[in-house]
Design an enzyme around this catalytic site. Structure first.
Site, short mmCIF file in Angstrom:
data_model
loop_
_atom_site.label_atom_id
_atom_site.label_comp_id
_atom_site.label_asym_id
_atom_site.label_seq_id
_atom_site.Cartn_x
_atom_site.Cartn_y
_atom_site.Cartn_z
N ILE A 12 0.84 -1.20 0.00
CA ILE A 12 0.00 0.00 0.00
C ILE A 12 0.88 1.26 0.00
O ILE A 12 0.57 2.25 -0.66
CB ILE A 12 -0.99 -0.04 1.18
CG1 ILE A 12 -1.86 -1.30 1.03
CG2 ILE A 12 -1.86 1.22 1.22
CD1 ILE A 12 -2.69 -1.65 2.22
N PHE A 80 2.66 3.23 7.70
CA PHE A 80 2.28 1.90 7.22
C PHE A 80 3.06 0.79 7.92
O PHE A 80 2.64 -0.36 7.92
CB PHE A 80 2.62 1.74 5.73
CG PHE A 80 1.92 2.67 4.79
CD1 PHE A 80 0.60 2.44 4.43
CD2 PHE A 80 2.57 3.76 4.24
CE1 PHE A 80 -0.05 3.28 3.54
CE2 PHE A 80 1.94 4.60 3.34
CZ PHE A 80 0.62 4.37 2.99
N SER A 124 -7.19 -0.84 10.18
CA SER A 124 -7.85 -1.93 9.47
C SER A 124 -9.26 -2.11 10.00
O SER A 124 -9.53 -1.88 11.19
CB SER A 124 -7.05 -3.21 9.73
OG SER A 124 -7.80 -4.34 9.34
N TYR A 150 -2.59 -9.42 15.72
CA TYR A 150 -2.48 -8.40 14.67
C TYR A 150 -3.61 -7.38 14.82
O TYR A 150 -3.39 -6.16 14.86
CB TYR A 150 -2.52 -9.06 13.28
CG TYR A 150 -2.90 -8.09 12.20
CD1 TYR A 150 -1.99 -7.15 11.73
CD2 TYR A 150 -4.19 -8.09 11.65
CE1 TYR A 150 -2.35 -6.24 10.76
CE2 TYR A 150 -4.56 -7.18 10.68
CZ TYR A 150 -3.64 -6.26 10.24
OH TYR A 150 -4.01 -5.35 9.29
N LYS A 154 -3.57 -3.26 16.05
CA LYS A 154 -4.15 -2.11 15.33
C LYS A 154 -5.07 -1.31 16.26
O LYS A 154 -5.03 -0.08 16.27
CB LYS A 154 -4.91 -2.57 14.09
CG LYS A 154 -4.04 -3.12 12.98
CD LYS A 154 -3.25 -2.02 12.28
CE LYS A 154 -2.34 -2.56 11.20
NZ LYS A 154 -1.39 -1.56 10.70
N ARG A 291 -11.82 -21.21 7.53
CA ARG A 291 -10.57 -20.83 8.21
C ARG A 291 -10.93 -20.30 9.59
O ARG A 291 -11.81 -19.43 9.70
CB ARG A 291 -9.88 -19.75 7.36
CG ARG A 291 -8.54 -19.30 7.87
CD ARG A 291 -7.81 -18.44 6.84
NE ARG A 291 -8.51 -17.20 6.52
CZ ARG A 291 -8.05 -16.26 5.68
NH1 ARG A 291 -6.87 -16.44 5.08
NH2 ARG A 291 -8.74 -15.17 5.42
N ASP A 294 -12.41 -16.58 10.68
CA ASP A 294 -13.07 -15.86 9.59
C ASP A 294 -14.54 -15.60 9.94
O ASP A 294 -15.17 -16.37 10.64
CB ASP A 294 -13.03 -16.69 8.30
CG ASP A 294 -11.80 -16.40 7.46
OD1 ASP A 294 -10.98 -15.55 7.87
OD2 ASP A 294 -11.65 -17.03 6.40
N1 UFG Z 1 -10.18 -16.94 1.31
C1 UFG Z 1 -10.26 -18.18 0.71
N2 UFG Z 1 -9.10 -18.80 0.35
C2 UFG Z 1 -7.87 -18.23 0.54
C3 UFG Z 1 -7.79 -16.96 1.15
C4 UFG Z 1 -8.97 -16.34 1.52
O1 UFG Z 1 -11.36 -18.72 0.52
O2 UFG Z 1 -6.85 -18.86 0.18
C5 UFG Z 1 -11.44 -16.25 1.67
C6 UFG Z 1 -11.55 -15.94 3.16
O3 UFG Z 1 -12.14 -17.01 3.85
C7 UFG Z 1 -12.42 -14.67 3.14
C8 UFG Z 1 -12.01 -13.98 1.83
O4 UFG Z 1 -11.43 -14.99 1.03
O5 UFG Z 1 -13.79 -15.03 3.04
C9 UFG Z 1 -10.98 -12.86 2.03
O6 UFG Z 1 -9.88 -13.35 2.77
P1 UFG Z 1 -8.52 -12.53 2.90
O7 UFG Z 1 -7.55 -13.39 3.66
O8 UFG Z 1 -8.09 -12.04 1.56
O9 UFG Z 1 -8.92 -11.25 3.74
P2 UFG Z 1 -9.58 -11.15 5.20
O10 UFG Z 1 -10.92 -10.51 5.01
O11 UFG Z 1 -9.52 -12.40 5.95
O12 UFG Z 1 -8.56 -10.15 5.93
C10 UFG Z 1 -8.23 -8.92 5.38
C11 UFG Z 1 -6.78 -8.56 5.72
C12 UFG Z 1 -6.62 -8.34 7.18
C13 UFG Z 1 -7.63 -7.36 7.67
C14 UFG Z 1 -9.02 -7.76 7.28
C15 UFG Z 1 -10.00 -6.68 7.65
O13 UFG Z 1 -5.92 -9.60 5.33
O14 UFG Z 1 -5.34 -7.80 7.40
O15 UFG Z 1 -9.08 -7.96 5.88
O16 UFG Z 1 -11.29 -7.05 7.31
F1 UFG Z 1 -7.55 -7.27 9.01
#
Ligand code: UFG
Length: 338
Positions: A12, A80, A124, A150, A154, A291, A294
């Site tokens: 970012i 950042f 975040s 984490y 924040k 996961r 989540d």
């Molecule tokens: N997902 C999958 N497979 C993967 C990775 C993610 O299905 O290999 C799904 C997750 O379950 C979720 C979506 O994709 O439903 C997004 O997942 P991300 O890991 O891309 O993002 P997150 O929403 O879990 O987390 C992100 C940032 C964090 C932050 C958060 C705030 O990584 O740092 O958003 O909402 F804190």
């Protein structure tokens, strides 16, 4: 403005540096390159047509940071720098708290010593924890029942900045709560370069599409969402970068928090389909168990930023997939020599 970007060589930070330069500001990047590459900043300079000053320092070390910044003037900071992998933070809590909190304390002391009053902090949406309602506005409770160090770091930093503003009323701090940053600069020259196996959805999909990984694991399809997969508010990194410029230009004494998101939710299947359409490449996937930690649905209410910062997203998930693909296909190994 002359803006110091801590962690400015990261994903970012590099896009924000470019956006600031494009808007006529000057930038100085400070980074320790523990999870970034000087090549990102070199390419920002190439795209902007000017060399970007780069300072190598570990922001948790006050003496080293002070020495590295000696003689370098700046009148605003975007902070950042920090560790950001959710799963790693669960395994290494003291490292996460030490790095993220110490670096902020060093920075705040340094700003006060130098009389630098403008600060934008890279926060975040994770500070909202498990959403009590969706879309979430800034009045949503913060720092309750968070699920990982984490996220707690924040929320703690937001509190540290708030307490500092009480003691130092000249401080003009903006807390930017990002939703899910995705995409890359449309040139494909800079983008997200995760080390090791990507934790996040979009870089994982991009690596599957480019042939570096066999298939995507979809983490659960029984959530209470339209297609059963997790829904998130994906925001193009160039829109996010523009949000930082708007925040700097609107900073006022005290502390103000803004959501940076689009207000639109997309499911994992939506992202897969959008990426396939943008790249013309099939993305094989398998649905696996959810996961841990989540949640089903996280979407921003961005009205406060729309209104007060005169900022809104202009790019779509399709734009983000196209630009992410440009970056990934031109740089299959990220900033490492291809
Ligand atoms: N997902 C999958 N497979 C993967 C990775 C993610 O299905 O290999 C799904 C997750 O379950 C979720 C979506 O994709 O439903 C997004 O997942 P991300 O890991 O891309 O993002 P997150 O929403 O879990 O987390 C992100 C940032 C964090 C932050 C958060 C705030 O990584 O740092 O958003 O909402 F804190």
């Amino acid at each position: 403005m002359r803006v110091l970007l801590t962690g400015g060589a990261g994903y970012i930070g590099s896009h924000t540096a470019l956006e600031l330069l494009g808007r006529g500001h000057q930038v100085v990047v400070l980074d320790d390159f523990s999870n970034s590459s000087p090549e990102a900043t070199r390419r920002v300079g190439e795209l902007a047509g000017q060399e970007v000053p780069l300072v190598r320092a570990d922001l948790t070390d006050p003496e080293a940071t002070r020495a590295a910044l000696e003689g370098i003037d700046f009148d605003a900071v975007v902070h950042f720098a920090g560790l950001k992998a959710v799963g790693e933070s669960v395994a290494q809590p003291t490292r996460y708290y030490r790095t993220n909190i110490d670096s902020t304390l060093v920075l705040l002391d340094l700003m006060r010593e130098r009389g630098v009053t403008k600060l934008v902090f890279s926060s975040s949406a994770t500070v909202y924890g498990d959403p009590r309602y969706v879309p979430q506005d800034e009045a949503h409770p913060v720092g309750q029942a968070l699920t990982n160090p984490y996220g707690w770091s924040k929320a703690m930093i937001e509190q540290i900045i708030t307490d500092t503003a009480t003691a130092w009323p000249e401080l003009e701090a903006v807390l930017l709560r990002y939703f899910n940053p995705v995409g890359a600069h449309p040139s494909g020259r800079i983008g997200e370069d995760p080390s090791g196996i990507p934790n996040n959805l979009m870089p994982f999909i991009a690596q599957v599409a480019v042939g570096k990984r066999a298939e995507l694991s979809v983490f659960g399809d029984h959530y209470d969402t339209p297609d059963g997969t997790g829904v998130r508010d994906y925001i193009h990194v160039m829109d996010l970068a523009a949000g930082h410029v708007a925040a700097l230009e609107h900073a006022a004494p005290g502390v103000t928090a803004y959501n940076l998101g689009s207000g639109t939710g997309s499911s994992v299947f939506d992202v897969i389909r959008a990426f396939e359409a943008a790249s013309g490449v099939a993305v094989p996937y398998a649905v696996v168990a959810p996961r841990p930690g989540d949640v089903a649905n996280v979407v921003a209410n961005p009205e406060k930023a729309n209104r007060e910062l005169n900022w809104a997203t202009t790019l779509t998930l399709e734009d983000a997939c196209r630009d992410s693909w440009a970056w990934q296909s031109q740089n299959p190994n990220g900033y490492a020599a291809n």
